[in-house]
Design an enzyme around this catalytic site. Structure first.
Site, short mmCIF file in Angstrom:
data_model
loop_
_atom_site.label_atom_id
_atom_site.label_comp_id
_atom_site.label_asym_id
_atom_site.label_seq_id
_atom_site.Cartn_x
_atom_site.Cartn_y
_atom_site.Cartn_z
N ARG A 153 11.59 17.40 11.22
CA ARG A 153 11.88 18.74 10.68
C ARG A 153 11.46 18.82 9.21
O ARG A 153 10.99 19.85 8.74
CB ARG A 153 13.37 19.06 10.83
CG ARG A 153 13.68 20.48 10.39
CD ARG A 153 15.08 20.91 10.76
NE ARG A 153 16.08 20.15 10.00
CZ ARG A 153 17.38 20.28 10.18
NH1 ARG A 153 17.84 21.11 11.10
NH2 ARG A 153 18.23 19.57 9.46
N ARG A 157 34.92 20.60 9.18
CA ARG A 157 34.25 19.33 8.93
C ARG A 157 35.17 18.34 8.23
O ARG A 157 34.75 17.20 7.98
CB ARG A 157 33.06 19.57 8.01
CG ARG A 157 31.73 19.25 8.62
CD ARG A 157 30.71 19.92 7.76
NE ARG A 157 29.46 19.31 7.78
CZ ARG A 157 28.35 19.89 8.25
NH1 ARG A 157 28.40 21.07 8.80
NH2 ARG A 157 27.21 19.28 8.17
N LYS A 168 23.55 21.03 16.89
CA LYS A 168 24.64 22.03 16.82
C LYS A 168 24.06 23.45 16.67
O LYS A 168 24.43 24.37 17.39
CB LYS A 168 25.57 21.76 15.62
CG LYS A 168 26.21 20.38 15.64
CD LYS A 168 27.15 20.18 14.46
CE LYS A 168 26.50 20.16 13.09
NZ LYS A 168 25.60 19.00 12.84
N ARG A 179 24.23 11.87 4.57
CA ARG A 179 24.89 12.84 5.45
C ARG A 179 25.55 12.14 6.63
O ARG A 179 26.64 12.51 7.06
CB ARG A 179 23.87 13.88 5.95
CG ARG A 179 23.49 14.90 4.88
CD ARG A 179 22.15 15.53 5.14
NE ARG A 179 22.12 16.41 6.28
CZ ARG A 179 20.99 16.80 6.89
NH1 ARG A 179 19.82 16.36 6.48
NH2 ARG A 179 21.04 17.62 7.91
N ARG A 233 13.22 21.10 4.63
CA ARG A 233 14.60 21.33 4.18
C ARG A 233 14.96 20.26 3.17
O ARG A 233 14.71 19.07 3.39
CB ARG A 233 15.55 21.28 5.40
CG ARG A 233 16.72 22.24 5.24
CD ARG A 233 17.54 22.32 6.51
NE ARG A 233 18.75 21.51 6.41
CZ ARG A 233 19.72 21.56 7.28
NH1 ARG A 233 19.66 22.37 8.33
NH2 ARG A 233 20.80 20.81 7.14
P1 AP5 Z 1 19.69 21.35 14.78
O1 AP5 Z 1 19.98 22.21 15.93
O2 AP5 Z 1 19.37 21.96 13.47
O3 AP5 Z 1 20.89 20.29 14.59
P2 AP5 Z 1 22.19 20.42 13.71
O4 AP5 Z 1 23.19 19.52 14.32
O5 AP5 Z 1 22.55 21.86 13.52
O6 AP5 Z 1 21.57 19.78 12.39
P3 AP5 Z 1 21.69 20.14 10.88
O7 AP5 Z 1 20.76 19.19 10.18
O8 AP5 Z 1 21.50 21.60 10.62
O9 AP5 Z 1 23.19 19.74 10.68
P4 AP5 Z 1 24.02 19.41 9.46
O10 AP5 Z 1 25.36 19.28 10.04
O11 AP5 Z 1 23.56 18.28 8.62
O12 AP5 Z 1 23.69 20.67 8.55
P5 AP5 Z 1 24.45 22.02 8.24
O13 AP5 Z 1 23.42 23.04 8.12
O14 AP5 Z 1 25.62 22.25 9.11
O15 AP5 Z 1 18.52 20.34 15.25
C1 AP5 Z 1 17.95 19.43 14.34
C2 AP5 Z 1 16.48 19.19 14.75
O16 AP5 Z 1 16.46 18.57 16.02
C3 AP5 Z 1 15.67 20.49 14.88
O17 AP5 Z 1 14.37 20.24 14.45
C4 AP5 Z 1 15.73 20.80 16.38
O18 AP5 Z 1 14.62 21.52 16.81
C5 AP5 Z 1 15.76 19.39 16.98
N1 AP5 Z 1 16.52 19.32 18.24
C6 AP5 Z 1 17.71 19.92 18.52
N2 AP5 Z 1 18.12 19.60 19.77
C7 AP5 Z 1 17.17 18.77 20.27
C8 AP5 Z 1 17.04 18.08 21.53
N3 AP5 Z 1 17.95 18.18 22.48
N4 AP5 Z 1 15.96 17.28 21.70
C9 AP5 Z 1 15.01 17.15 20.70
N5 AP5 Z 1 15.06 17.78 19.50
C10 AP5 Z 1 16.15 18.57 19.30
O19 AP5 Z 1 25.03 21.64 6.79
C11 AP5 Z 1 24.17 21.38 5.70
C12 AP5 Z 1 25.00 21.01 4.49
O20 AP5 Z 1 25.84 22.14 4.13
C13 AP5 Z 1 25.97 19.85 4.67
O21 AP5 Z 1 25.38 18.59 4.42
C14 AP5 Z 1 27.05 20.19 3.62
O22 AP5 Z 1 26.60 19.86 2.33
C15 AP5 Z 1 27.12 21.71 3.71
N6 AP5 Z 1 28.13 22.17 4.68
C16 AP5 Z 1 27.90 22.88 5.82
N7 AP5 Z 1 29.07 23.15 6.46
C17 AP5 Z 1 30.04 22.60 5.69
C18 AP5 Z 1 31.45 22.51 5.83
N8 AP5 Z 1 32.11 23.05 6.89
N9 AP5 Z 1 32.14 21.86 4.87
C19 AP5 Z 1 31.52 21.32 3.80
N10 AP5 Z 1 30.19 21.36 3.61
C20 AP5 Z 1 29.45 21.99 4.57
#
Ligand code: AP5
Length: 182
Positions: free
Chosen positions: A122, A83, A8, A139, A128
């Site tokens: 990662r 979410r 994402k 998660r 992280r």
């Molecule tokens: P990346 O692009 O970072 O993927 P992502 O889907 O953004 O993953 P996240 O781990 O950041 O998502 P998340 O939803 O758990 O975390 P968030 O920060 O939103 O890619 C991941 C890895 O894969 C990278 O190393 C990248 O290089 C690699 N990659 C990407 N595309 C690729 C491809 N095509 N091929 C190969 N490799 C690839 O949330 C974190 C925490 O915050 C949550 O757990 C929660 O506690 C809180 N939070 C955030 N938003 C909310 C909300 N709206 N409500 C409540 N809590 C929330």
């Protein structure tokens, strides 16, 4: 939308640069709140470290003011928000009030096995705190229970598009660009 590690953030950043629109990532906002030791960050950290969602009230307080920064004729990409069903309902009200339409919801689909490979990779590179095996499982479980119901909600509204997230970053991006011209 998509499970943790589905790409994402990677794709949203690229789309925001390509189309010069605002990128609003609630995960990035929360990490910035933690880094700057703000009260909101202190309240959120425990939930994030466990792999749980931060309570809707905190998220909505944080995103409300950011949505108001979107120019009237400007576009925006939401990453990791909404979410929960409550967040989606609140988002509708906020966007209606700002006269900003929600044009599309994109689901990036990636298998659990691929997610675990990506996030443990990662963890080695960036360290992280929520990329440990145990927290990744939590998660994924939270995603299934609290976020997946949004898929049906946006599908029913005719807004949902699915992309195959296991392809290389460039191919996923090309698929997303193609959606824009449909
Ligand atoms: P990346 O692009 O970072 O993927 P992502 O889907 O953004 O993953 P996240 O781990 O950041 O998502 P998340 O939803 O758990 O975390 P968030 O920060 O939103 O890619 C991941 C890895 O894969 C990278 O190393 C990248 O290089 C690699 N990659 C990407 N595309 C690729 C491809 N095509 N091929 C190969 N490799 C690839 O949330 C974190 C925490 O915050 C949550 O757990 C929660 O506690 C809180 N939070 C955030 N938003 C909310 C909300 N709206 N409500 C409540 N809590 C929330």
């Amino acid at each position: 939308m998509g499970p943790p590690g589905s790409g994402k953030g990677t794709q949203a950043k690229r789309l925001a640069e390509r189309y010069r629109v605002m990128h609003l990532s609630t995960g990035d906002m929360l990490r910035a709140e933690i880094a700057s030791r703000h009260a909101l960050g202190r309240s959120a950290q425990g939930y994030m470290d466990r792999g749980d969602l931060v309570p809707d009230g905190l998220i909505l307080d944080m995103i409300r003011s950011r949505l108001q920064e979107i120019p009237e004729d400007g576009g925006f990409i939401l990453d990791g928000f909404p979410r929960t069903v409550a967040q989606a309902e609140e988002l509708d009200g906020l966007l209606n009030g700002l006269h900003l339409p929600l044009e599309r919801a994109v689901l990036i689909e990636v298998s659990d096995a691929q997610i675990k490979i990506r996030l443990s990779g990662r963890a080695r590179l960036e360290g992280r705190s929520d990329d440990t095996d145990e927290v990744i499982d939590r998660r994924l479980d939270v995603y299934r229970r609290q976020t997946e119901p949004l898929i049906a909600l946006y599908e029913k509204r005719g807004l949902l598009s699915r992309v195959k997230g296991e392809a290389p970053v460039e191919s996923v991006f090309a698929e997303l660009e193609h959606l824009r011209t449909e």
